[in-house]
Design a protein around this motif. Structure first.
Motif, PDB file in Angstrom:
ATOM      1  N   THR A   1      76.505  14.725  -3.354  1.00 60.72           N
ATOM      2  CA  THR A   1      77.984  14.568  -3.436  1.00 60.72           C
ATOM      3  C   THR A   1      78.324  13.149  -4.084  1.00 60.72           C
ATOM      4  O   THR A   1      79.223  13.259  -5.132  1.00 60.72           O
ATOM      5  N   VAL A   2      77.878  12.135  -3.667  1.00 58.23           N
ATOM      6  CA  VAL A   2      78.399  10.924  -4.010  1.00 58.23           C
ATOM      7  C   VAL A   2      77.177  10.329  -4.860  1.00 58.23           C
ATOM      8  O   VAL A   2      77.433   9.017  -5.503  1.00 58.23           O
ATOM      9  N   GLY A   3      75.957  10.805  -5.243  1.00 59.92           N
ATOM     10  CA  GLY A   3      75.083  10.160  -6.091  1.00 59.92           C
ATOM     11  C   GLY A   3      73.878   9.346  -5.036  1.00 59.92           C
ATOM     12  O   GLY A   3      74.379   9.003  -3.995  1.00 59.92           O
ATOM     13  N   LYS A   4      72.687   9.142  -5.870  1.00 61.01           N
ATOM     14  CA  LYS A   4      71.709   8.582  -5.115  1.00 61.01           C
ATOM     15  C   LYS A   4      72.022   7.180  -4.739  1.00 61.01           C
ATOM     16  O   LYS A   4      71.815   6.749  -3.515  1.00 61.01           O
ATOM     17  N   SER A   5      72.642   6.107  -5.352  1.00 61.30           N
ATOM     18  CA  SER A   5      72.768   4.922  -5.090  1.00 61.30           C
ATOM     19  C   SER A   5      73.894   4.698  -3.712  1.00 61.30           C
ATOM     20  O   SER A   5      73.402   4.039  -3.057  1.00 61.30           O
ATOM     21  N   LEU A   6      74.792   5.223  -4.077  1.00 57.81           N
ATOM     22  CA  LEU A   6      75.826   4.912  -2.706  1.00 57.81           C
ATOM     23  C   LEU A   6      75.218   5.966  -1.618  1.00 57.81           C
ATOM     24  O   LEU A   6      75.349   5.164  -0.569  1.00 57.81           O
ATOM     25  N   ALA A   7      74.795   6.872  -1.712  1.00 63.08           N
ATOM     26  CA  ALA A   7      73.988   7.471  -0.729  1.00 63.08           C
ATOM     27  C   ALA A   7      72.932   6.692  -0.027  1.00 63.08           C
ATOM     28  O   ALA A   7      72.928   6.557   1.346  1.00 63.08           O
ATOM     29  N   MET A   8      72.136   5.964  -0.694  1.00 64.14           N
ATOM     30  CA  MET A   8      71.355   5.185  -0.111  1.00 64.14           C
ATOM     31  C   MET A   8      71.784   3.858   0.505  1.00 64.14           C
ATOM     32  O   MET A   8      71.463   3.521   1.737  1.00 64.14           O
ATOM     33  N   GLN A   9      72.912   3.303   0.008  1.00 66.07           N
ATOM     34  CA  GLN A   9      73.436   2.292   0.528  1.00 66.07           C
ATOM     35  C   GLN A   9      74.016   2.762   1.886  1.00 66.07           C
ATOM     36  O   GLN A   9      73.918   1.886   2.684  1.00 66.07           O
ATOM     37  N   MET A  10      74.716   3.831   1.896  1.00 63.89           N
ATOM     38  CA  MET A  10      75.665   4.349   3.102  1.00 63.89           C
ATOM     39  C   MET A  10      74.271   4.483   4.141  1.00 63.89           C
ATOM     40  O   MET A  10      74.609   4.229   5.456  1.00 63.89           O
ATOM     41  N   VAL A  11      73.303   5.424   3.775  1.00 65.43           N
ATOM     42  CA  VAL A  11      72.313   5.727   4.909  1.00 65.43           C
ATOM     43  C   VAL A  11      71.548   4.446   5.165  1.00 65.43           C
ATOM     44  O   VAL A  11      71.066   4.389   6.512  1.00 65.43           O
ATOM     45  N   LEU A  12      71.113   3.695   4.478  1.00 65.39           N
ATOM     46  CA  LEU A  12      70.252   2.617   4.815  1.00 65.39           C
ATOM     47  C   LEU A  12      70.784   1.266   5.388  1.00 65.39           C
ATOM     48  O   LEU A  12      70.243   0.575   6.118  1.00 65.39           O
ATOM     49  N   THR A  13      72.133   1.215   5.060  1.00 64.01           N
ATOM     50  CA  THR A  13      72.807   0.110   5.645  1.00 64.01           C
ATOM     51  C   THR A  13      73.395   0.561   7.052  1.00 64.01           C
ATOM     52  O   THR A  13      73.927  -0.250   7.827  1.00 64.01           O
ATOM     53  N   GLY A  14      73.890   1.915   7.037  1.00 63.29           N
ATOM     54  CA  GLY A  14      74.861   2.277   7.835  1.00 63.29           C
ATOM     55  C   GLY A  14      76.292   1.916   7.750  1.00 63.29           C
ATOM     56  O   GLY A  14      77.053   2.115   8.816  1.00 63.29           O
ATOM     57  N   GLU A  15      76.898   1.450   6.795  1.00 65.71           N
ATOM     58  CA  GLU A  15      77.957   0.696   6.691  1.00 65.71           C
ATOM     59  C   GLU A  15      79.012   2.160   6.145  1.00 65.71           C
ATOM     60  O   GLU A  15      78.458   2.888   5.225  1.00 65.71           O
ATOM     61  N   ALA A  16      80.143   2.138   6.436  1.00 65.12           N
ATOM     62  CA  ALA A  16      81.013   3.209   6.208  1.00 65.12           C
ATOM     63  C   ALA A  16      81.835   2.815   4.829  1.00 65.12           C
ATOM     64  O   ALA A  16      81.898   1.554   4.482  1.00 65.12           O
ATOM     65  N   ILE A  17      82.371   3.878   4.283  1.00 62.14           N
ATOM     66  CA  ILE A  17      83.358   3.731   3.208  1.00 62.14           C
ATOM     67  C   ILE A  17      84.508   4.195   3.582  1.00 62.14           C
ATOM     68  O   ILE A  17      84.782   4.976   4.477  1.00 62.14           O
ATOM     69  N   ASP A  18      85.558   3.621   2.798  1.00 67.45           N
ATOM     70  CA  ASP A  18      87.071   4.020   3.257  1.00 67.45           C
ATOM     71  C   ASP A  18      87.275   5.079   2.382  1.00 67.45           C
ATOM     72  O   ASP A  18      86.712   5.677   1.450  1.00 67.45           O
ATOM     73  N   ALA A  19      88.627   5.671   2.663  1.00 65.32           N
ATOM     74  CA  ALA A  19      89.092   7.023   2.003  1.00 65.32           C
ATOM     75  C   ALA A  19      89.332   6.798   0.401  1.00 65.32           C
ATOM     76  O   ALA A  19      88.743   7.719  -0.193  1.00 65.32           O
TER      77      ALA A  19
END
Length: 257
Positions: free
Chosen positions: A149-167
């Motif tokens: 859905t969001v691409g590899k780089s952002l998915a990696m960032q979200m999953v590996l850091t645990g940080e959320a993104i805003d709307a």
């Protein structure tokens, strides 16, 4: 009667399901997921329901798995968790599903939102996969659906850091289709649901199937499915009604045949 959901049949082919564990920010338990799977099965079987809208409350769509329940399970319990069968039943829902998201959609809540076909988010919505902070990883499809859905780089960032993104970030990344004022999220989702519910039922199901196929197969296989579905729809009475209604400048009256 479900204990953790409110189910409303609103007419016009639309059903609204609201998660109701406000004291726990709608954290997902085995019981809640089983109730949701059952509610979707009932919507699937109802010929008068064409579209389902799924929502939570203003603070949270769903803030992840219930940690108290998780802590009480040993490894064997996790591996044989009945929630997995509930997730599979939710995944198989074939009618259009719209998620109306305010507040937190984290962990299992983010994964649940991604099971929807369309996500409408409030300005206050936050999407994340924070499982890494607990020494685990997403387990309800997050590592598979998020990069698609969001691409590899952002998915990696979200999953590996645990940080959320805003709307707004979620909108730019393609995770959600619209962002609106928090108080209008459910209203906008229902507006879209009523619009979709007025379309030909079989065409809706086959179009959804073809679009989902595009996410997990090669182009040639997807095109074969599309051609087959198009051929099936070409022989339906709804196709004849759609063309006639267009020519006669009147609303189509689709029957599902």
């Amino acid at each position: 009667m479900p204990q953790h959901l409110a189910v409303e049949t609103l007419g016009g082919g639309v059903r609204l399901i609201t998660l109701q564990r406000p004291q726990a920010l709608n954290a997902l338990t085995t019981a809640l997921l089983a109730e949701l799977a059952q509610a979707l099965a009932e919507a699937e079987a109802d010929p008068h329901t064409q579209v389902v809208v799924l929502t939570g409350n203003r603070k949270a769509f769903a803030a992840g798995a219930d940690l108290k329940e998780m802590a009480e399970r040993d490894l064997t319990g996790i591996l044989n968790d009945p929630r997995q069968s509930s997730w599979e039943q939710i995944r198989r829902f074939s009618k259009p599903l719209i998620a109306a998201v305010n507040g937190f959609a984290l962990g299992g809540g983010c994964e649940l939102a991604m099971h929807a076909d369309i996500i409408i988010a409030g300005e206050d919505a936050r999407f994340g996969q924070p499982e890494i902070n607990l020494g685990i990883m997403p387990g309800a499809g997050g590592t598979q659906r998020l990069p698609r859905t969001v691409g590899k780089s952002l998915a990696m960032q979200m999953v590996l850091t645990g940080e959320a993104i805003d709307a707004r970030h979620a909108l730019r990344a393609g995770l959600v289709s619209e962002v609106t004022q928090p108080e209008l999220v459910v209203e906008r989702a229902l507006q879209l649901a009523r619009l979709i519910a007025g379309k030909a039922p079989l065409a809706l199901r086959l179009a959804k199937e073809a679009l989902l196929k595009a996410m997990d197969t090669d182009l040639a296989s997807g095109l074969r499915l599309e051609r087959h579905a198009f051929t099936v729809l070409a022989g339906t009475r709804d196709r004849e009604e759609g063309i006639a209604a267009f020519q006669e400048k009147r609303p189509a009256q689709f029957s599902g045949h």
